[in-house]
Scaffold this motif. Structure first.
Motif, mmCIF file in Angstrom:
data_model
loop_
_atom_site.group_PDB
_atom_site.id
_atom_site.type_symbol
_atom_site.label_atom_id
_atom_site.label_comp_id
_atom_site.label_asym_id
_atom_site.label_seq_id
_atom_site.Cartn_x
_atom_site.Cartn_y
_atom_site.Cartn_z
ATOM 1 N N ASP A 31 0.818 -1.224 0.000
ATOM 2 C CA ASP A 31 0.000 0.000 0.000
ATOM 3 C C ASP A 31 0.845 1.264 0.000
ATOM 4 O OD1 ASP A 31 -2.521 -1.266 -0.080
ATOM 5 O OD2 ASP A 31 -2.446 -1.605 2.079
ATOM 6 N N LEU A 32 1.912 1.238 -0.790
ATOM 7 C CA LEU A 32 2.786 2.397 -0.958
ATOM 8 C C LEU A 32 2.640 2.916 -2.376
ATOM 9 C CD1 LEU A 32 6.016 0.923 0.663
ATOM 10 C CD2 LEU A 32 4.411 2.517 1.724
ATOM 11 N N ASP A 33 2.743 4.217 -2.533
ATOM 12 C CA ASP A 33 2.721 4.822 -3.862
ATOM 13 C C ASP A 33 4.097 4.606 -4.499
ATOM 14 O OD1 ASP A 33 2.610 6.399 -6.125
ATOM 15 O OD2 ASP A 33 2.285 8.283 -5.046
ATOM 16 N N PRO A 34 4.162 3.879 -5.617
ATOM 17 C CA PRO A 34 5.464 3.601 -6.237
ATOM 18 C C PRO A 34 6.247 4.873 -6.585
ATOM 19 C CG PRO A 34 3.793 2.202 -7.215
ATOM 20 C CD PRO A 34 3.078 3.186 -6.337
ATOM 21 N N LEU A 35 5.559 5.908 -7.082
ATOM 22 C CA LEU A 35 6.263 7.145 -7.445
ATOM 23 C C LEU A 35 6.813 7.863 -6.218
ATOM 24 C CD1 LEU A 35 3.958 8.507 -10.278
ATOM 25 C CD2 LEU A 35 6.183 7.391 -10.498
ATOM 26 N N ALA A 36 6.021 7.939 -5.168
ATOM 27 C CA ALA A 36 6.483 8.581 -3.937
ATOM 28 C C ALA A 36 7.632 7.787 -3.314
ATOM 29 C CB ALA A 36 5.328 8.712 -2.941
ATOM 30 N N THR A 37 7.541 6.469 -3.368
ATOM 31 C CA THR A 37 8.599 5.626 -2.816
ATOM 32 C C THR A 37 9.889 5.796 -3.602
ATOM 33 O OG1 THR A 37 6.936 4.032 -2.076
ATOM 34 C CG2 THR A 37 9.213 3.249 -2.189
ATOM 35 N N LEU A 38 9.780 5.823 -4.924
ATOM 36 C CA LEU A 38 10.966 6.040 -5.756
ATOM 37 C C LEU A 38 11.566 7.406 -5.478
ATOM 38 C CD1 LEU A 38 12.919 5.118 -7.925
ATOM 39 C CD2 LEU A 38 11.292 5.948 -9.641
ATOM 40 N N SER A 39 10.735 8.412 -5.345
ATOM 41 C CA SER A 39 11.224 9.751 -5.025
ATOM 42 C C SER A 39 11.974 9.752 -3.696
ATOM 43 C CB SER A 39 10.058 10.736 -4.968
ATOM 44 O OG SER A 39 10.509 12.018 -4.631
ATOM 45 N N ASP A 40 11.429 9.081 -2.683
ATOM 46 C CA ASP A 40 12.097 8.980 -1.380
ATOM 47 C C ASP A 40 13.453 8.289 -1.505
ATOM 48 O OD1 ASP A 40 9.883 10.184 -0.236
ATOM 49 O OD2 ASP A 40 9.063 8.308 0.571
ATOM 50 N N ILE A 41 13.499 7.244 -2.319
ATOM 51 C CA ILE A 41 14.765 6.517 -2.529
ATOM 52 C C ILE A 41 15.792 7.422 -3.184
ATOM 53 C CG2 ILE A 41 15.834 4.647 -3.859
ATOM 54 C CD1 ILE A 41 13.184 3.059 -3.373
ATOM 55 N N LEU A 42 15.368 8.195 -4.180
ATOM 56 C CA LEU A 42 16.294 9.099 -4.878
ATOM 57 C C LEU A 42 16.812 10.193 -3.946
ATOM 58 C CD1 LEU A 42 14.475 9.400 -8.308
ATOM 59 C CD2 LEU A 42 16.561 8.099 -7.787
ATOM 60 N N VAL A 43 15.938 10.732 -3.103
ATOM 61 C CA VAL A 43 16.360 11.755 -2.137
ATOM 62 C C VAL A 43 17.363 11.162 -1.152
ATOM 63 C CG1 VAL A 43 15.549 13.160 -0.182
ATOM 64 C CG2 VAL A 43 14.300 13.175 -2.348
ATOM 65 N N GLU A 44 17.067 9.980 -0.650
ATOM 66 C CA GLU A 44 17.970 9.320 0.302
ATOM 67 C C GLU A 44 19.312 9.003 -0.346
ATOM 68 O OE1 GLU A 44 18.028 5.104 2.644
ATOM 69 O OE2 GLU A 44 16.150 6.236 2.692
ATOM 70 N N THR A 45 19.285 8.547 -1.590
ATOM 71 C CA THR A 45 20.520 8.231 -2.319
ATOM 72 C C THR A 45 21.370 9.480 -2.511
ATOM 73 O OG1 THR A 45 19.453 6.394 -3.450
ATOM 74 C CG2 THR A 45 21.452 7.265 -4.451
ATOM 75 N N ALA A 46 20.736 10.587 -2.908
ATOM 76 C CA ALA A 46 21.463 11.841 -3.104
ATOM 77 C C ALA A 46 22.095 12.317 -1.798
ATOM 78 C CB ALA A 46 20.539 12.905 -3.675
ATOM 79 N N ALA A 47 21.350 12.193 -0.701
ATOM 80 C CA ALA A 47 21.886 12.594 0.603
ATOM 81 C C ALA A 47 23.077 11.732 0.988
ATOM 82 C CB ALA A 47 20.794 12.509 1.667
ATOM 83 N N ASN A 48 22.994 10.434 0.725
ATOM 84 C CA ASN A 48 24.106 9.538 1.035
ATOM 85 C C ASN A 48 25.322 9.858 0.184
ATOM 86 O OD1 ASN A 48 22.629 8.164 2.971
ATOM 87 N ND2 ASN A 48 22.005 6.539 1.578
ATOM 88 N N GLU A 49 25.105 10.208 -1.077
ATOM 89 C CA GLU A 49 26.225 10.554 -1.952
ATOM 90 C C GLU A 49 26.904 11.828 -1.488
ATOM 91 O OE1 GLU A 49 24.535 10.666 -5.871
ATOM 92 O OE2 GLU A 49 24.573 8.477 -6.062
ATOM 93 N N ARG A 50 26.122 12.817 -1.041
ATOM 94 C CA ARG A 50 26.713 14.061 -0.537
ATOM 95 C C ARG A 50 27.529 13.793 0.724
ATOM 96 N NH1 ARG A 50 21.740 16.099 -2.159
ATOM 97 N NH2 ARG A 50 20.886 15.940 -0.052
ATOM 98 N N THR A 51 27.044 12.886 1.570
ATOM 99 C CA THR A 51 27.730 12.561 2.814
ATOM 100 C C THR A 51 29.069 11.884 2.525
ATOM 101 O OG1 THR A 51 25.628 12.300 3.952
ATOM 102 C CG2 THR A 51 27.544 11.300 4.988
ATOM 103 N N THR A 52 29.096 10.990 1.553
ATOM 104 C CA THR A 52 30.339 10.277 1.252
ATOM 105 C C THR A 52 31.340 11.136 0.505
ATOM 106 O OG1 THR A 52 29.382 9.336 -0.771
ATOM 107 C CG2 THR A 52 29.233 8.015 1.233
ATOM 108 N N GLU A 53 30.866 12.212 -0.138
ATOM 109 C CA GLU A 53 31.789 13.105 -0.842
ATOM 110 C C GLU A 53 32.582 13.962 0.128
ATOM 111 O OE1 GLU A 53 29.389 15.326 -3.552
ATOM 112 O OE2 GLU A 53 29.135 13.643 -4.928
ATOM 113 N N ASN A 54 32.014 14.228 1.293
ATOM 114 C CA ASN A 54 32.683 15.122 2.266
ATOM 115 C C ASN A 54 33.556 14.356 3.210
ATOM 116 O OD1 ASN A 54 31.397 17.317 1.173
ATOM 117 N ND2 ASN A 54 29.590 17.052 2.472
#
Length: 76
Positions: free
Chosen positions: A53-76
């Motif tokens: 019962d999850l919205d696939p688009l909202a879930t994908l968006s959340d995954i992309l936001v989390e991935t971007a945040a993790n990438e920024r963290t590993t760059e620093n």
């Protein structure tokens, strides 16, 4: 992210198979959760989201936001 939803709901792999009406079988759910046998197909992602019962688009968006945040963290 989907694994966390499954854990939070105290669902077994068999429960998830039932929620997806067999579209994602027990063995495949287990393999996905353990990181085995290749990446998740888009159809599996959509079936799992709908079964949980999850919205696939909202879930994908959340995954992309989390991935971007993790990438920024590993760059620093």
């Amino acid at each position: 992210m989907l694994d966390a939803q499954i854990k939070n709901r105290n669902l077994s792999n068999k429960n998830v198979e039932t929620l997806t009406h067999g579209a994602v079988g027990y063995n495949r759910v287990r393999d996905l959760r353990m990181g085995l046998r290749g990446p998740m197909r888009l159809s599996e992602f959509v079936d799992l989201c709908r079964g949980l019962d999850l919205d696939p688009l909202a879930t994908l968006s959340d995954i992309l936001v989390e991935t971007a945040a993790n990438e920024r963290t590993t760059e620093n």
